[in-house]
Scaffold this motif. Sequence first.
Motif, PDB file in Angstrom:
ATOM      1  N   ILE A 171      -1.966  -0.626  -6.858  1.00 50.03           N
ATOM      2  CA  ILE A 171      -2.158  -0.662  -5.407  1.00 50.03           C
ATOM      3  C   ILE A 171      -1.365   0.393  -4.644  1.00 50.03           C
ATOM      4  O   ILE A 171      -1.578   0.585  -3.456  1.00 50.03           O
ATOM      5  CB  ILE A 171      -1.759  -2.061  -4.839  1.00 50.03           C
ATOM      6  CG1 ILE A 171      -0.419  -2.521  -5.416  1.00 50.03           C
ATOM      7  CG2 ILE A 171      -2.846  -3.076  -5.105  1.00 50.03           C
ATOM      8  CD1 ILE A 171       0.130  -3.778  -4.787  1.00 50.03           C
ATOM      9  N   GLU A 172      -0.439   1.076  -5.332  1.00 50.60           N
ATOM     10  CA  GLU A 172       0.465   1.962  -4.586  1.00 50.60           C
ATOM     11  C   GLU A 172       0.577   3.349  -5.221  1.00 50.60           C
ATOM     12  O   GLU A 172       0.446   3.500  -6.437  1.00 50.60           O
ATOM     13  CB  GLU A 172       1.875   1.336  -4.536  1.00 50.60           C
ATOM     14  CG  GLU A 172       1.932   0.059  -3.727  1.00 50.60           C
ATOM     15  CD  GLU A 172       3.225  -0.713  -3.939  1.00 50.60           C
ATOM     16  OE1 GLU A 172       3.661  -1.378  -2.984  1.00 50.60           O
ATOM     17  OE2 GLU A 172       3.797  -0.672  -5.035  1.00 50.60           O
TER      18      GLU A 172
ATOM     19  N   LEU B  10      -2.594  -9.823 -16.858  1.00 48.75           N
ATOM     20  CA  LEU B  10      -3.887  -9.929 -16.194  1.00 48.75           C
ATOM     21  C   LEU B  10      -4.092  -8.667 -15.363  1.00 48.75           C
ATOM     22  O   LEU B  10      -3.117  -8.083 -14.878  1.00 48.75           O
ATOM     23  CB  LEU B  10      -3.950 -11.172 -15.284  1.00 48.75           C
ATOM     24  CG  LEU B  10      -4.002 -12.534 -15.972  1.00 48.75           C
ATOM     25  CD1 LEU B  10      -3.933 -13.654 -14.944  1.00 48.75           C
ATOM     26  CD2 LEU B  10      -5.264 -12.679 -16.815  1.00 48.75           C
ATOM     27  N   PRO B  11      -5.330  -8.232 -15.181  1.00 46.69           N
ATOM     28  CA  PRO B  11      -5.572  -7.020 -14.391  1.00 46.69           C
ATOM     29  C   PRO B  11      -5.504  -7.296 -12.884  1.00 46.69           C
ATOM     30  O   PRO B  11      -5.573  -8.450 -12.455  1.00 46.69           O
ATOM     31  CB  PRO B  11      -6.994  -6.634 -14.800  1.00 46.69           C
ATOM     32  CG  PRO B  11      -7.637  -7.917 -15.191  1.00 46.69           C
ATOM     33  CD  PRO B  11      -6.563  -8.803 -15.743  1.00 46.69           C
ATOM     34  N   GLY B  12      -5.404  -6.211 -12.126  1.00 41.07           N
ATOM     35  CA  GLY B  12      -5.438  -6.359 -10.670  1.00 41.07           C
ATOM     36  C   GLY B  12      -4.066  -6.604 -10.073  1.00 41.07           C
ATOM     37  O   GLY B  12      -3.041  -6.492 -10.748  1.00 41.07           O
ATOM     38  N   ALA B  13      -4.066  -6.927  -8.781  1.00 43.93           N
ATOM     39  CA  ALA B  13      -2.823  -7.179  -8.062  1.00 43.93           C
ATOM     40  C   ALA B  13      -3.134  -8.103  -6.900  1.00 43.93           C
ATOM     41  O   ALA B  13      -4.285  -8.219  -6.469  1.00 43.93           O
ATOM     42  CB  ALA B  13      -2.229  -5.870  -7.542  1.00 43.93           C
ATOM     43  N   LEU B  14      -2.092  -8.783  -6.406  1.00 43.82           N
ATOM     44  CA  LEU B  14      -2.270  -9.661  -5.243  1.00 43.82           C
ATOM     45  C   LEU B  14      -1.507  -9.073  -4.077  1.00 43.82           C
ATOM     46  O   LEU B  14      -0.292  -8.899  -4.141  1.00 43.82           O
ATOM     47  CB  LEU B  14      -1.807 -11.075  -5.604  1.00 43.82           C
ATOM     48  CG  LEU B  14      -2.758 -11.640  -6.675  1.00 43.82           C
ATOM     49  CD1 LEU B  14      -2.034 -12.456  -7.696  1.00 43.82           C
ATOM     50  CD2 LEU B  14      -3.916 -12.384  -6.038  1.00 43.82           C
TER      51      LEU B  14
ATOM     52  N   MET C 120       3.650   4.128  -0.960  1.00 42.03           N
ATOM     53  CA  MET C 120       2.604   3.855   0.041  1.00 42.03           C
ATOM     54  C   MET C 120       1.422   3.121  -0.596  1.00 42.03           C
ATOM     55  O   MET C 120       1.093   3.368  -1.749  1.00 42.03           O
ATOM     56  CB  MET C 120       2.085   5.172   0.633  1.00 42.03           C
ATOM     57  CG  MET C 120       3.083   5.933   1.485  1.00 42.03           C
ATOM     58  SD  MET C 120       3.620   5.025   2.950  1.00 42.03           S
ATOM     59  CE  MET C 120       2.119   5.054   3.942  1.00 42.03           C
ATOM     60  N   PRO C 121       0.792   2.235   0.157  1.00 41.68           N
ATOM     61  CA  PRO C 121      -0.429   1.625  -0.369  1.00 41.68           C
ATOM     62  C   PRO C 121      -1.485   2.713  -0.587  1.00 41.68           C
ATOM     63  O   PRO C 121      -1.597   3.628   0.218  1.00 41.68           O
ATOM     64  CB  PRO C 121      -0.860   0.643   0.726  1.00 41.68           C
ATOM     65  CG  PRO C 121      -0.129   1.053   1.957  1.00 41.68           C
ATOM     66  CD  PRO C 121       1.108   1.765   1.523  1.00 41.68           C
ATOM     67  N   LYS C 122      -2.238   2.595  -1.669  1.00 41.58           N
ATOM     68  CA  LYS C 122      -3.293   3.572  -1.936  1.00 41.58           C
ATOM     69  C   LYS C 122      -4.319   3.548  -0.809  1.00 41.58           C
ATOM     70  O   LYS C 122      -4.518   2.508  -0.173  1.00 41.58           O
ATOM     71  CB  LYS C 122      -3.999   3.212  -3.236  1.00 41.58           C
ATOM     72  CG  LYS C 122      -3.252   3.607  -4.492  1.00 41.58           C
ATOM     73  CD  LYS C 122      -4.119   3.318  -5.704  1.00 41.58           C
ATOM     74  CE  LYS C 122      -3.303   3.275  -6.955  1.00 41.58           C
ATOM     75  NZ  LYS C 122      -3.366   4.443  -7.791  1.00 41.58           N
ATOM     76  N   ALA C 123      -4.967   4.691  -0.643  1.00 45.37           N
ATOM     77  CA  ALA C 123      -5.942   4.791   0.448  1.00 45.37           C
ATOM     78  C   ALA C 123      -7.049   3.754   0.303  1.00 45.37           C
ATOM     79  O   ALA C 123      -7.596   3.264   1.286  1.00 45.37           O
ATOM     80  CB  ALA C 123      -6.520   6.194   0.484  1.00 45.37           C
ATOM     81  N   VAL C 124      -7.386   3.401  -0.939  1.00 45.01           N
ATOM     82  CA  VAL C 124      -8.499   2.468  -1.148  1.00 45.01           C
ATOM     83  C   VAL C 124      -8.084   1.006  -0.953  1.00 45.01           C
ATOM     84  O   VAL C 124      -8.918   0.113  -0.960  1.00 45.01           O
ATOM     85  CB  VAL C 124      -9.097   2.618  -2.566  1.00 45.01           C
ATOM     86  CG1 VAL C 124      -9.771   3.956  -2.728  1.00 45.01           C
ATOM     87  CG2 VAL C 124      -8.026   2.429  -3.637  1.00 45.01           C
ATOM     88  N   VAL C 125      -6.775   0.776  -0.807  1.00 46.27           N
ATOM     89  CA  VAL C 125      -6.298  -0.599  -0.638  1.00 46.27           C
ATOM     90  C   VAL C 125      -6.190  -0.915   0.846  1.00 46.27           C
ATOM     91  O   VAL C 125      -5.606  -0.144   1.608  1.00 46.27           O
ATOM     92  CB  VAL C 125      -4.909  -0.776  -1.304  1.00 46.27           C
ATOM     93  CG1 VAL C 125      -4.363  -2.179  -1.067  1.00 46.27           C
ATOM     94  CG2 VAL C 125      -4.997  -0.484  -2.784  1.00 46.27           C
TER      95      VAL C 125
ATOM     96  N   ASP D 103      -9.421  -2.200  -8.694  1.00 47.20           N
ATOM     97  CA  ASP D 103     -10.318  -1.076  -8.405  1.00 47.20           C
ATOM     98  C   ASP D 103     -11.731  -1.467  -8.842  1.00 47.20           C
ATOM     99  O   ASP D 103     -11.906  -2.401  -9.635  1.00 47.20           O
ATOM    100  CB  ASP D 103      -9.823   0.196  -9.104  1.00 47.20           C
ATOM    101  CG  ASP D 103      -9.802   0.041 -10.598  1.00 47.20           C
ATOM    102  OD1 ASP D 103     -10.880   0.049 -11.207  1.00 47.20           O
ATOM    103  OD2 ASP D 103      -8.703  -0.120 -11.170  1.00 47.20           O
ATOM    104  N   PRO D 104     -12.739  -0.760  -8.326  1.00 44.78           N
ATOM    105  CA  PRO D 104     -14.129  -1.162  -8.589  1.00 44.78           C
ATOM    106  C   PRO D 104     -14.464  -1.270 -10.074  1.00 44.78           C
ATOM    107  O   PRO D 104     -15.185  -2.184 -10.484  1.00 44.78           O
ATOM    108  CB  PRO D 104     -14.948  -0.054  -7.916  1.00 44.78           C
ATOM    109  CG  PRO D 104     -14.063   0.498  -6.854  1.00 44.78           C
ATOM    110  CD  PRO D 104     -12.665   0.374  -7.374  1.00 44.78           C
ATOM    111  N   ALA D 105     -13.918  -0.376 -10.887  1.00 46.08           N
ATOM    112  CA  ALA D 105     -14.224  -0.414 -12.324  1.00 46.08           C
ATOM    113  C   ALA D 105     -13.673  -1.697 -12.941  1.00 46.08           C
ATOM    114  O   ALA D 105     -14.343  -2.364 -13.751  1.00 46.08           O
ATOM    115  CB  ALA D 105     -13.629   0.807 -13.015  1.00 46.08           C
TER     116      ALA D 105
END
Lengths: 234, 130
Positions: free
Chosen positions: B71-72, A98-102, B8-13, A150-152
């Motif tokens: 995320i990182e 699945l895409p994304g992360a928690l 590191m967490p990405k800047a956008v996260v 991410d937004p996309a």
Amino acid sequence: MKFGIVVFPGTWSDRDCGLVVEQLEGAEVEYLWHKDADLRGVDCVILPGGFSYGDYLRTGAIARFSPVMESVGEFAARGGLVWGICNGFQILCESGLLPGALIRNAGMEFRCEWVHLVCERADLPFTHYLQEHQVIRVPISHGEGNFFADPATLSRLEQRGQVVFRYSDERGYVLLDANPNGSAHNIAGIVNERGNVLGMMPHPERCADPQLGGSDGLLLFQSAVAAAVEALAS
Amino acid sequence: MIAKVVVMPKAVVNDPQGVTVKQGLRSLGFDEVDEVRVGKYIEIRLDTDSEAEAVEHVEQMCRKLLANHVIEDFRYTIDARGNTRGRQASPTDPLPQSGAGTAVRDSLGAGDPPLSNDVSPGNRAGSGSR
């Protein structure tokens, strides 16, 4: 039909899921140990909640490399039903199924409470016993349930209708106030494009008995049974 | 050889941990604290003599397990000085990109001059400000 419930070291909701399945007409339980790559002919794999491998490094990060997960990936690729609940959702994201992360809940709190979910896809093997826009009441119990993409990716999920559940109020309004963990777009559960892999943070297995405060979760289990039985018959 | 990996967490996260730590620092009176981000620092001792191999493998380790690309972000240095057990292995600058001009105090490295800005000879990134 047979549910395969995967047990990792640190899994804690496996028996809760098993207890629900045992009460379902026409369903059996098979517990699948994480080191065992054989899925033993199950029709639906459940990745239950808990803290697999102690949540070390990141939630679900280590579990993803266990022998059973390779088989689960192949099973999903063949169209098999895979259902990740809580930690199971985290594992599915880490595996790329699945895409994304928690990530960590906004506010840093571990949230253990009842929430309302609005169902946006009532045509899936897991949800066809629900109505579209039906609101169900289900408990959550997690520290890392904050869905990020991410937004996309988010816009792809929305465009393709892959958001299955959103945190809402009891009327089904998706409000910021109803979001317990900061999830993007109030997302509580998503499905892959093909519709056979569902990940959700809330715990339907903990509300499948009126004596436990609610039975809305039972509808999801019954949906999965009916879908699997139908698939077996065809 | 030792690999020093920073995730590191990405800047956008959003980084709720960082936000909470920032609030903690501010409540201690450090009013100048503008932003805090919390990541991970991982040391990996490698039994190899090939720096090229070490770089290649550590890169793969980061991509496959140590960091989640959704995320990182990660960065690493390979310290060829090798034997880094015990005190000698004092965690040097976990933020190699901060540049050699940044003085980083290392509470474990009691035997070293505390705020020297020398570039560690064995540090592949060449920015081992310690």
